[in-house]
Write an enzyme that holds these catalytic residues in place. Structure first.
Site, mmCIF file in Angstrom:
data_model
loop_
_atom_site.group_PDB
_atom_site.id
_atom_site.type_symbol
_atom_site.label_atom_id
_atom_site.label_comp_id
_atom_site.label_asym_id
_atom_site.label_seq_id
_atom_site.Cartn_x
_atom_site.Cartn_y
_atom_site.Cartn_z
ATOM 1 N N ASN A 1 -6.519 -14.048 65.161
ATOM 2 C CA ASN A 1 -7.633 -13.441 64.336
ATOM 3 C C ASN A 1 -8.889 -14.204 64.023
ATOM 4 O O ASN A 1 -10.106 -14.033 63.703
ATOM 5 C CB ASN A 1 -7.277 -12.695 62.937
ATOM 6 C CG ASN A 1 -6.269 -11.479 63.375
ATOM 7 O OD1 ASN A 1 -6.612 -11.041 64.756
ATOM 8 N ND2 ASN A 1 -5.697 -11.026 62.317
ATOM 9 N N ARG B 1 -9.325 -4.141 70.352
ATOM 10 C CA ARG B 1 -10.474 -3.968 69.378
ATOM 11 C C ARG B 1 -11.435 -4.792 69.048
ATOM 12 O O ARG B 1 -12.840 -4.945 68.911
ATOM 13 C CB ARG B 1 -10.016 -3.691 68.017
ATOM 14 C CG ARG B 1 -9.055 -2.415 67.842
ATOM 15 C CD ARG B 1 -9.190 -1.882 66.380
ATOM 16 N NE ARG B 1 -10.261 -1.602 65.995
ATOM 17 C CZ ARG B 1 -11.079 -0.506 66.207
ATOM 18 N NH1 ARG B 1 -10.692 0.275 66.797
ATOM 19 N NH2 ARG B 1 -12.374 -0.734 65.308
ATOM 20 N N CYS C 1 -4.695 -1.658 68.447
ATOM 21 C CA CYS C 1 -3.754 -1.041 67.623
ATOM 22 C C CYS C 1 -3.916 0.431 67.319
ATOM 23 O O CYS C 1 -5.154 0.318 66.710
ATOM 24 C CB CYS C 1 -3.246 -1.795 66.640
ATOM 25 S SG CYS C 1 -2.303 -3.468 67.135
ATOM 26 N N ASP D 1 -1.447 -7.391 57.192
ATOM 27 C CA ASP D 1 -0.690 -7.750 58.248
ATOM 28 C C ASP D 1 0.564 -8.222 58.034
ATOM 29 O O ASP D 1 1.502 -8.678 58.898
ATOM 30 C CB ASP D 1 -1.482 -8.898 59.082
ATOM 31 C CG ASP D 1 -2.622 -8.199 60.122
ATOM 32 O OD1 ASP D 1 -2.782 -6.768 60.202
ATOM 33 O OD2 ASP D 1 -3.229 -9.008 60.498
#
Length: 419
Positions: free
Chosen positions: A23, A93, A117, A307
């Site tokens: 990320n 995404r 997701c 997460d």
């Protein structure tokens, strides 16, 4: 299609090396579009989303060289396309993060609406509203965001209606090349946002307030490439720590960042884990004890990360006592619960809260991964379930965990990839 076959495993033991943060790596790779000279990123994890990002950059005309050992070099001298097509964006995404850099440097961007997701709406309106405040003309038609600006974007005072990591990152990158000062209020404070800001500063951006909810960016005319090392993956670290806690083991996570995991470490200590940290390592020792139930409520950083919610569901399923887990960030983020119930878990959903009564053991079953973190929770459950667990659809897992089966095997787990 690959699956993971998992047998009940002994307590995890040993050292595991943590990969670079997915990320953080994805926005940092997109930031390469802003640089006029070669940009080299290291500690990049070998993941499907990273491969997709490299494909997207090549599709725009950038030269992307994978140098091995987690190093990627990006050159934009021949970048001549400004459209991120549906077939690439639909699988990831984070492709939306190309919007700000393309628009800021080249004045034009067509980006397909994103996929990734399936955990709730995750609207892109915050990205678009912020860019419009900076002078962009944007329309959404035929499934594409079409953005244009005459000349440079203009600095603006942007108040985010809600905390959004992706929107903060997109606007931060766009503002780096805007004309004048941009202030982003209610900005996301996640460590990955800080990592991106530090990377932009290394390229020549002028940013203050990094790590706070108010970011100030004084736009510059150009940014240069640099060499930048991506931060360690705090979610991968947390996932291994939970796996060790659930199996009542003792492990050490190396090349980790304890400072980015304070809320998770605190909850693991509440669960009975003995935790020791150094500058770049974390050791967890359950001393053979069963974990204690811990209540969790997800929140934007520095709160408990969404997460890590699925992994703590599994910890509570096997813990002593009853716990509640409340999800405040995304709707639809309890898709792992029916699968865990199939393995024998005592769980009940009430709106955005899961009530969990701890039990002694689970039974192996064939289960299906529905998203990235849910799939990690099913693997952890399989480590302690009696018999054999098969996790289907592990392409979700491969989007966020590098060499997960090898890393678990190195800690003594009985995990293998099968067709």
């Amino acid at each position: 299609m690959d699956k993971l076959a998992i047998q009940a495993s002994p307590p995890l033991a040993g050292d595991v090396i943590i990969s670079g943060a997915k990320n953080a790596a994805l926005p940092i790779l997109m930031a390469g579009v802003l640089a006029e000279t070669d940009f080299i990123v290291s500690n990049v994890p070998n993941l499907r989303d990273v491969s997709t990002s490299c494909k997207l950059l090549r599709c725009l005309g950038a030269e992307v060289d994978e140098l091995g050992n987690g190093q990627i070099r990006i050159s934009t001298k021949n970048l001549n396309e400004f459209c991120a097509p549906y077939d690439l964006v639909k699988t990831m995404r984070a492709s939306i993060l190309i919007l700000g850099p393309l628009l800021a440097r080249y004045g034009t961007a067509d980006v397909s609406l994103p996929g990734g997701c399936a955990i709730g709406a995750r609207p892109v309106n915050l990205h678009l509203h912020g860019l419009e405040m900076m002078g962009a003309k944007i329309e959404v038609k035929e499934g594409y965001i079409k953005a244009r600006v005459d000349g440079r974007l203009k600095g603006a005072h942007i108040f985010m209606d809600m905390v959004s990591v992706g929107a903060t990152e997109n606007l931060l990158m766009a503002a780096a090349l805007a004309d004048g000062e941009t202030v982003i209020e209610n900005a996301a404070r996640e460590p990955e946002v800080i990592d991106l800001a530090n990377c932009l500063i290394a390229m020549g951006a002028k940013i203050t307030g990094v790590g706070s909810a108010t970011l100030r960016i004084q736009g510059v005319e150009r940014l240069q490439g640099c060499e930048y090392r991506v931060m360690p993956d705090r979610i991968e670290t947390g996932s291994f720590l939970v796996a060790a806690a659930v199996t009542r083991g003792r492990i050490r996570c190396l090349k980790a960042d304890p400072a980015s995991l304070e809320s998770v470490i605190a909850k693991l200590e509440d669960a009975g884990a003995k935790i020791t940290t150094g500058e770049d390592w974390i050791e967890l020792d359950m001393e053979g004890k069963r974990p204690k139930a811990v209540n969790i409520k997800t929140a934007p950083y520095p709160g408990f990360p969404t997460d890590m919610q699925a992994q703590f569901c599994v910890l509570n399923v096997l813990a002593q006592g009853t716990a509640t887990i409340t999800e405040t960030i995304f709707e639809n983020r309890f898709m792992h619960v029916p699968e865990l119930i199939r393995m024998g878990a005592n769980m009940e959903l009430e709106g955005n809260t899961c009530i969990i009564q701890g039990i002694e053991s689970l039974s192996g079953a064939q289960v299906m991964a529905t998203d990235l973190r849910a799939s990690a929770s099913l693997v952890i459950a399989g480590l302690v379930a009696d018999g054999k667990t098969i996790v289907d659809r592990i392409y979700h897992l491969d989007r966020g965990y590098e060499h997960i089966e090898q890393k678990f095997q190195g800690l003594g787990a009985h995990v293998e990839r099968v067709q």
